[in-house]
Motif scaffolding. Structure first.
Motif, short mmCIF file in Angstrom:
data_model
loop_
_atom_site.label_atom_id
_atom_site.label_comp_id
_atom_site.label_asym_id
_atom_site.label_seq_id
_atom_site.Cartn_x
_atom_site.Cartn_y
_atom_site.Cartn_z
N GLY A 56 16.23 14.62 -0.80
CA GLY A 56 16.44 15.88 -0.09
C GLY A 56 15.23 16.78 -0.14
N ASP A 57 14.03 16.19 -0.27
CA ASP A 57 12.79 16.96 -0.42
C ASP A 57 12.11 17.08 0.94
N THR A 58 12.03 18.29 1.46
CA THR A 58 11.46 18.52 2.79
C THR A 58 10.09 19.20 2.72
N ASN A 59 9.42 19.09 1.58
CA ASN A 59 8.10 19.70 1.44
C ASN A 59 7.16 19.19 2.52
N VAL A 60 6.48 20.10 3.19
CA VAL A 60 5.62 19.73 4.31
C VAL A 60 4.41 18.91 3.86
N ALA A 61 4.10 18.92 2.58
CA ALA A 61 2.94 18.16 2.09
C ALA A 61 3.17 16.66 2.18
N LEU A 70 0.84 -1.18 0.00
CA LEU A 70 0.00 0.00 0.00
C LEU A 70 0.89 1.24 0.00
N VAL A 71 0.38 2.34 -0.51
CA VAL A 71 1.10 3.61 -0.33
C VAL A 71 1.32 3.79 1.17
N ASN A 72 2.56 4.07 1.58
CA ASN A 72 2.84 4.09 3.01
C ASN A 72 3.85 5.18 3.37
N GLU A 73 3.81 5.58 4.63
CA GLU A 73 4.63 6.68 5.13
C GLU A 73 6.12 6.34 5.08
N SER A 74 6.48 5.07 5.32
CA SER A 74 7.90 4.71 5.36
C SER A 74 8.57 4.92 4.01
N MET A 75 7.93 4.44 2.94
CA MET A 75 8.51 4.60 1.62
C MET A 75 8.55 6.06 1.22
N ILE A 76 7.52 6.81 1.60
CA ILE A 76 7.52 8.25 1.31
C ILE A 76 8.69 8.92 2.01
N ARG A 77 8.92 8.57 3.28
CA ARG A 77 10.01 9.17 4.04
C ARG A 77 11.36 8.84 3.41
N HIS A 78 11.57 7.57 3.04
CA HIS A 78 12.83 7.17 2.44
C HIS A 78 13.06 7.92 1.12
N TRP A 79 12.01 8.03 0.33
CA TRP A 79 12.11 8.74 -0.96
C TRP A 79 12.51 10.20 -0.72
N CYS A 80 11.82 10.86 0.20
CA CYS A 80 12.09 12.28 0.46
C CYS A 80 13.50 12.48 1.01
#
Length: 320
Positions: free
Chosen positions: A54-59, A40-50
């Motif tokens: 180096g993307d710190t966008n608050v969205a 599923l779309v998940n916070e862990s993969m999003i965090r690793h990607w960001c």
């Protein structure tokens, strides 16, 4: 990048049939149907990607987080183990590749991808996808060789609703088929209204970075808006030129006449905290190390081009 090889528009395979007509017959055929994302779309993969980008966008953080749009294809990937040979996998793409291999187009290179975003993806979304062979080009002659461009289009759905499309294009080509023309000049950077100020600074031997006038966040490369707060107001500030090697790669291939591989390309973390990509000079490529201190200097490449590079301070110490 390429031009039409008129003499080769109707190439033939060893059996004498019209190869291009056989290739065109695969257009519109499914490459994948009813594919399902492994996670599923998940916070862990999003965090690793960001973190990697180096993307710190608050969205992309917090209870109302969305996934970065450019992650669209990531949710469809099968990883090292793949998706397996389930009922959703079609043999059409493998058949097309085998047909091109049999005609001598045995090498492959990815050329570009295009993405269209229709709705944001959020943690918890179940990703499904299907793909189709969208087009096969006539035979083209490129600097790599002669071959055919194959474009696939993937439709990505979140909980059954179309979220975006991903087009991926490769070139299947016969290696060494093209005549290389010598090139002696370095590629010229693209200068536009968003980064013109940076290159104006280079002309004055200044390394300029941006500072948001709303929240004070420093950023590089130059962008029209702040990734932290979204403000479009900024000012240019001069960096000290001191930094360290945050990461690096050694380039061996592909060779370009204007370059002399192997050479080191570093991701330099400036003293101000932002990072930029540049060459590491003054030390052999195989002696570049993460954490190595470096200092900015400007390299005159030719009469029209000057570039910021970073010299290892270890080379200064050895010379001293």
């Amino acid at each position: 990048m390429y031009g039409t090889d008129e003499a080769g528009l109707r190439g033939t395979d060893p059996r004498g049939t019209d190869l291009y007509e056989r290739l065109k017959a695969y257009e519109g055929r499914a490459a994948t149907t009813s594919g399902v994302g492994k996670d599923l779309v998940n916070e862990s993969m999003i965090r690793h990607w960001c973190e990697a980008m180096g993307d710190t966008n608050v969205a992309y953080a917090g209870p109302d987080a969305i996934a970065p749009p450019t992650m669209l294809q990531a949710w469809t990937m099968g990883g090292l183990s793949g998706h397996g040979a389930g009922p959703g996998r079609s043999s059409a793409y493998d058949e097309l590749s085998a047909l091109l291999d049999g005609a001598g187009f045995t090498s492959v290179v990815a050329t570009d991808c295009e993405q269209e975003y229709l709705r944001p993806l959020r943690p918890g979304d179940r990703i499904t996808f299907s793909s189709v062979i969208e087009s096969v080009s006539p035979r083209k002659t490129t600097k790599l060789g002669t071959g055919h461009f194959v474009t696939t289009r993937m439709d990505v759905r979140a909980d059954g609703k179309l979220a975006g499309t991903h087009r991926f294009r490769i070139l299947k080509y016969a290696p060494g088929a093209a005549v290389r023309k010598p090139r002696v000049s370095r590629p010229v950077p693209v200068i536009n209204r968003d980064n013109a100020g940076f290159w104006d600074g280079v002309a004055e031997h200044k390394l300029l970075i941006q500072r948001c006038e709303e929240c004070g966040t420093l950023r590089f490369p130059w962008l029209p808006g702040c990734g932290a707060c979204g403000s479009a107001e900024w000012e240019a500030v001069e960096a000290s030129g001191e930094g360290t090697v945050y990461s690096y790669v050694v380039m061996h291939h592909p060779p370009f006449p204007a370059f002399d591989p192997p050479y080191a390309v570093g991701l330099i973390e400036l003293a101000e905290g932002v990072r930029m990509v540049s060459n590491v000079v003054g030390v052999p490529y195989d002696e570049v190390r993460i954490g190595m201190p470096v200092r900015l200097e400007f390299l005159r490449v030719d009469e029209e081009l000057e570039l910021p590079v970073f010299r290892s301070l270890a080379s200064d110490e050895s010379e001293g």
